[in-house]
Design a protein around this motif. Structure first.
Motif, short mmCIF file in Angstrom:
data_model
loop_
_atom_site.label_atom_id
_atom_site.label_comp_id
_atom_site.label_asym_id
_atom_site.label_seq_id
_atom_site.Cartn_x
_atom_site.Cartn_y
_atom_site.Cartn_z
N PRO A 199 97.97 -8.90 41.25
CA PRO A 199 99.31 -8.98 40.65
C PRO A 199 100.42 -8.82 41.69
O PRO A 199 101.48 -9.45 41.58
CB PRO A 199 99.31 -7.81 39.65
N ALA A 200 100.17 -7.99 42.72
CA ALA A 200 101.17 -7.83 43.78
C ALA A 200 101.35 -9.13 44.55
O ALA A 200 102.49 -9.51 44.89
CB ALA A 200 100.74 -6.71 44.73
N VAL A 201 100.26 -9.84 44.83
CA VAL A 201 100.35 -11.13 45.54
C VAL A 201 101.16 -12.13 44.72
O VAL A 201 102.04 -12.83 45.25
CB VAL A 201 98.94 -11.67 45.84
N VAL A 202 100.86 -12.23 43.42
CA VAL A 202 101.58 -13.16 42.55
C VAL A 202 103.06 -12.79 42.48
O VAL A 202 103.94 -13.67 42.55
CB VAL A 202 100.95 -13.17 41.14
N LEU A 203 103.34 -11.50 42.37
CA LEU A 203 104.72 -11.03 42.29
C LEU A 203 105.48 -11.35 43.58
O LEU A 203 106.60 -11.88 43.55
CB LEU A 203 104.73 -9.53 42.03
N LEU A 204 104.88 -11.05 44.72
CA LEU A 204 105.53 -11.32 46.00
C LEU A 204 105.73 -12.81 46.22
O LEU A 204 106.77 -13.24 46.74
CB LEU A 204 104.69 -10.73 47.14
N ASN A 205 104.76 -13.61 45.83
CA ASN A 205 104.88 -15.06 45.98
C ASN A 205 106.03 -15.59 45.15
O ASN A 205 106.75 -16.51 45.57
CB ASN A 205 103.57 -15.74 45.57
N ASP A 206 106.22 -15.01 43.96
CA ASP A 206 107.30 -15.44 43.08
C ASP A 206 108.66 -15.18 43.71
O ASP A 206 109.63 -15.89 43.45
CB ASP A 206 107.19 -14.72 41.73
N PHE A 207 108.74 -14.15 44.57
CA PHE A 207 109.99 -13.82 45.24
C PHE A 207 110.09 -14.47 46.63
O PHE A 207 111.00 -14.16 47.40
CB PHE A 207 110.15 -12.31 45.38
N GLY A 208 109.15 -15.37 46.96
CA GLY A 208 109.22 -16.07 48.23
C GLY A 208 108.85 -15.21 49.42
O GLY A 208 109.39 -15.40 50.52
N PHE A 209 107.94 -14.28 49.23
CA PHE A 209 107.54 -13.36 50.30
C PHE A 209 106.92 -14.10 51.48
O PHE A 209 106.17 -15.07 51.31
CB PHE A 209 106.53 -12.35 49.73
N ASP A 210 107.23 -13.65 52.69
CA ASP A 210 106.65 -14.21 53.90
C ASP A 210 105.33 -13.50 54.20
O ASP A 210 105.32 -12.35 54.62
CB ASP A 210 107.62 -14.03 55.07
N PHE A 211 104.23 -14.18 53.97
CA PHE A 211 102.91 -13.58 54.15
C PHE A 211 102.48 -13.62 55.61
O PHE A 211 101.41 -14.12 55.95
CB PHE A 211 101.88 -14.30 53.27
N SER A 212 103.32 -13.07 56.47
CA SER A 212 102.93 -12.94 57.89
C SER A 212 101.94 -11.78 58.02
O SER A 212 101.79 -10.96 57.10
CB SER A 212 104.16 -12.67 58.75
N LEU A 213 101.29 -11.69 59.16
CA LEU A 213 100.28 -10.65 59.35
C LEU A 213 100.91 -9.26 59.24
O LEU A 213 100.38 -8.39 58.54
CB LEU A 213 99.61 -10.82 60.71
N LEU A 214 102.04 -9.05 59.91
CA LEU A 214 102.67 -7.74 59.89
C LEU A 214 103.13 -7.37 58.48
O LEU A 214 102.88 -6.26 58.00
CB LEU A 214 103.86 -7.71 60.85
N VAL A 252 86.19 -5.00 49.37
CA VAL A 252 87.54 -5.11 48.82
C VAL A 252 88.54 -5.55 49.89
O VAL A 252 89.48 -6.31 49.59
CB VAL A 252 87.97 -3.78 48.17
N LEU A 253 88.36 -5.14 51.15
CA LEU A 253 89.26 -5.59 52.21
C LEU A 253 89.10 -7.09 52.48
O LEU A 253 90.08 -7.78 52.77
CB LEU A 253 89.02 -4.79 53.49
N PHE A 254 87.87 -7.59 52.37
CA PHE A 254 87.65 -9.04 52.48
C PHE A 254 88.52 -9.77 51.45
O PHE A 254 89.24 -10.72 51.78
CB PHE A 254 86.17 -9.37 52.21
N VAL A 255 88.43 -9.32 50.20
CA VAL A 255 89.15 -10.00 49.12
C VAL A 255 90.66 -9.87 49.31
O VAL A 255 91.41 -10.86 49.20
CB VAL A 255 88.73 -9.42 47.75
N VAL A 256 91.12 -8.66 49.62
CA VAL A 256 92.56 -8.41 49.72
C VAL A 256 93.17 -9.22 50.86
O VAL A 256 94.20 -9.90 50.68
CB VAL A 256 92.84 -6.91 49.92
N PHE A 257 92.57 -9.19 52.04
CA PHE A 257 93.13 -9.93 53.17
C PHE A 257 93.07 -11.44 52.93
O PHE A 257 93.97 -12.17 53.36
CB PHE A 257 92.40 -9.56 54.47
N TYR A 258 92.04 -11.90 52.23
CA TYR A 258 91.96 -13.32 51.91
C TYR A 258 93.11 -13.73 51.00
O TYR A 258 93.76 -14.76 51.21
CB TYR A 258 90.63 -13.63 51.24
N HIS A 259 93.38 -12.91 49.99
CA HIS A 259 94.45 -13.24 49.06
C HIS A 259 95.83 -13.09 49.70
O HIS A 259 96.79 -13.75 49.26
CB HIS A 259 94.35 -12.36 47.81
N PHE A 260 95.94 -12.27 50.73
CA PHE A 260 97.19 -12.19 51.47
C PHE A 260 97.26 -13.23 52.59
O PHE A 260 98.14 -13.17 53.45
CB PHE A 260 97.38 -10.78 52.05
N GLN A 261 96.30 -14.16 52.57
CA GLN A 261 96.28 -15.32 53.47
C GLN A 261 96.13 -14.91 54.93
O GLN A 261 96.70 -15.53 55.83
CB GLN A 261 97.56 -16.15 53.28
#
Length: 624
Positions: free
Chosen positions: A292-307, A15-24
């Motif tokens: 759904p959290a990734v899609v929601l954050l992307n819709d708000f222009g979230f900065d997908f930095s590591l931190l 699950v961490l593989f999938v989650v970190f991949y989707h958070f780029q």
């Protein structure tokens, strides 16, 4: 079989593989292979449960499926309901219609089929699809509709050895299909169960391996494991996955399960690390919540930095833990199956349908979408297909009345046939408005994604082949004065060069120019004149939703094939006419209006909607 602690750790890694991949993050790791880990683990555990029950003579299908329902449906339903409520206020009606459709498909465990037909897993629309990740759940449930019955019957009537042989044989066929179809149609291979079944079967075979006494993996297996890790980094690529490269993560998962079975091994010790086991136990909730959290954050222009990503992931892990304790555990151990079904199926469907219905009401549509709600209503109006027979491959050669757009009883009636793909079907409202109550009888035999050109078909589609042959047989045997052909021309032409989207009856690639020329000749020899309609401008996403940004909704005319057809007409004016449809709403090459009489005329980036089409008035001179 007793609980294997290391499996929780393996779930945690997956699950961490999938989650970190989707958070780029850590994209050098192909994180989507976490789903393959899940498939192998799932195949192993389900086989263990069923076979243990059979050996103890207490396996019960009702109990088995009851546990699956209690385990899966409650938390899935909560997530789906949350998504449908939240994205009601974020999506426009077109996007929300797609979300609602995905909910319906997920209810019957067919979301993987829906996403294959729409966005695909790696497509550009994926980031706008909050329930996309449920495709893997549908694959598993489709597998488990058949697998338990197959396993119980085979175990009892064939014996263990023949059962294992059968699993190896079926798994080999599935692997072959996965490799073959990936090269032909990667989204199909990625999302559908018959190309994924071998991964679950691999987990099943691991079960039969480890129940043997004193099973040990020698140095050869260790070497293959190390090579598979290397192969995972070097050869796994999303554009050619699953295919052959899926063998690497599947072997890694199988190897680790075997190693975990030996509680004294270093592998078991590492995978039994408390934090990994904790993440593994909440992995189902975390998997369901993260996308759904990734899609929601992307819709708000979230900065997908590591931190930023790590902070959000930690928050999601906490929410997943709460969900696991309050929802998963509560429903999993309840004795009332009817209570679970009512709360997990009936109520979410009713509430989701109610939300969707309310969103369609003008009052709420205006409250949610503001002054643009009327434009969205325009976009959602699709040209009618008239009848099922007219939009399928079963053309009724004896009775075409249900396919009529207009009908004339006059002695000087002009008979017209409209053919082509959905870009022909979009003109039904326009033809009704332009030619009703006149001397024209117009019949529509268009079909989506089928260009209706003589001996030229899309990706070897048998449906398109049958429809085209039937239509050209009709043209040959009926007296049509005009045959109108309209298509998404650039989709088949690659800007009028060779393309791989058109094939002849023998599977050879076809040049669009040759296909058009052959079609014109055939139709002319049958006694009809050809009218070719040009394309409409193709819009960018910004242009399609120009009214959201307060823009002018005026675009440039980018119909690149019009000059070619105009030149062809000038040389063969006695054989066919060409009509550039863009002239009906484009003043010049730089001024095409997308809003006419306060009506937005497009429904997507390359089709007119029904309201918009009805505003385009074709001239009578087109058929004189």
């Amino acid at each position: 079989m007793k609980h294997i602690d290391g499996l929780d750790g393996l779930r945690g890694i997956a699950v961490l593989f999938v989650v970190f991949y989707h958070f780029q993050q850590f994209l050098f790791i192909p994180g989507y292979i976490g789903v393959d880990f899940f498939f192998v683990i799932s195949g192993f555990l389900i086989t263990s449960i069923i076979c243990t029950g059979i050996q103890r003579d207490n396996f019960d299908f009702f109990v088995f499926y009851s546990r699956r329902i209690k385990r899966i449906l409650p938390v899935v339903s909560i997530v789906v309901l949350f998504v449908t409520i939240v994205f009601l206020f974020l999506f426009n009606p077109i996007e929300y219609q797609k979300l609602y459709s995905s909910v319906i498909y997920n209810t019957v465990f067919l979301s993987n089929v829906f996403f294959y037909k729409t966005s695909g897993y790696f497509g550009s629309e994926a980031i706008e699809t909050p329930l996309l990740h449920l495709w893997s759940l549908s694959v598993e449930e489709q597998f488990y509709f058949i697998y338990p019955l197959f396993l119980t019957l085979s175990f009892r009537f064939l014996g263990e050895k023949k059962l294992i042989s059968s699993l190896i044989f079926i798994g080999a066929i599935s692997l072959f299909l996965s490799i073959w179809i990936t090269g032909k149609n990667q989204p199909l291979a990625y999302l559908l169960p018959f190309t994924r079944a071998w991964e679950l079967i691999s987990g099943a075979l691991v079960y039969f391996l480890i129940i043997k006494p004193k099973v040990k993996l020698n140095f050869t297996f260790d070497f293959i494991f190390l090579f598979s890790i290397l192969g995972m980094f070097l050869f796994v690529d999303k554009d050619s996955f699953p295919g052959f490269s899926a063998i690497f993560p599947v072997y890694i998962a199988c190897y680790l399960i075997v190693k975990c079975h030996n509680v004294n091994s270093y592998t078991s010790f590492i995978l039994s690390f408390p934090m990994l086991r904790f993440v593994g136990r909440i992995s189902f909730s975390l998997y369901l919540l993260h996308w759904p959290a990734v899609v929601l954050l992307n819709d708000f222009g979230f900065d997908f930095s590591l931190l930023n990503s790590i902070i959000v992931i930690l928050v999601l892990i906490f929410i997943s833990f709460v969900t696991y304790e309050i929802i998963e555990n509560r429903f999993r151990y309840t004795k009332s199956l009817s209570f679970v079904i009512l709360n997990s199926i009936a109520l979410p469907i009713i509430l989701t349908f109610s939300i969707f219905y309310i969103s369609k009401l003008d009052y709420f549509s205006y409250k949610i979408y503001g002054e643009n709600h009327g434009f969205y209503n325009d976009m959602n109006s699709k040209p009618e297909s008239l009848s099922f027979s007219c939009f399928s491959n079963q053309v009724d050669l004896e009775n075409e009345s249900s396919c009529l757009i207009t009908k004339s009883e006059r002695a000087d009636t002009v008979n017209i046939l409209l053919i082509g793909d959905s870009h022909a079907n979009q003109y039904i409202p326009a033809f009704k408005e332009s030619y009703s109550n006149k001397k024209y009888t117009i019949t529509n035999y268009s079909m989506g994604s089928c260009p209706m050109l003589a001996d030229a078909f899309t990706v070897q589609s048998e449906v398109c082949k049958n429809r085209t042959r039937n239509v050209y047989s009709l043209i040959e045997n009926r007296s049509y004065d005009y045959v109108v052909i309209s298509n998404y021309w650039s989709n088949y032409s690659g800007y009028l060069k060779y393309t791989n989207t058109l094939f002849d009856s023998f599977g050879s690639r076809v040049n669009l120019i040759d296909a058009v020329d052959k079609s014109i000749n055939f139709i002319n020899e049958s006694g009809s004149k050809v009218v070719i309609l040009g394309s409409i401008p193709i819009l960018s996403d910004d242009e399609l939703y120009c009214f959201e940004e307060g823009l002018d909704c005026v675009v440039a005319n980018n119909t690149v094939e019009d000059p070619f057809f105009s030149h062809l007409e000038s040389e063969n004016s006695d054989y066919f006419n060409f009509f550039p449809v863009s002239d009906l709403f484009c003043v010049d090459n730089f001024s095409c209006k997308l809003v006419i009489h306060e009506t937005f005329i497009y429904r997507d980036n390359n089709h007119l909607n029904s309201n918009g089409s009805a505003l385009l008035l074709f001239p009578d001179s087109l058929f004189n």
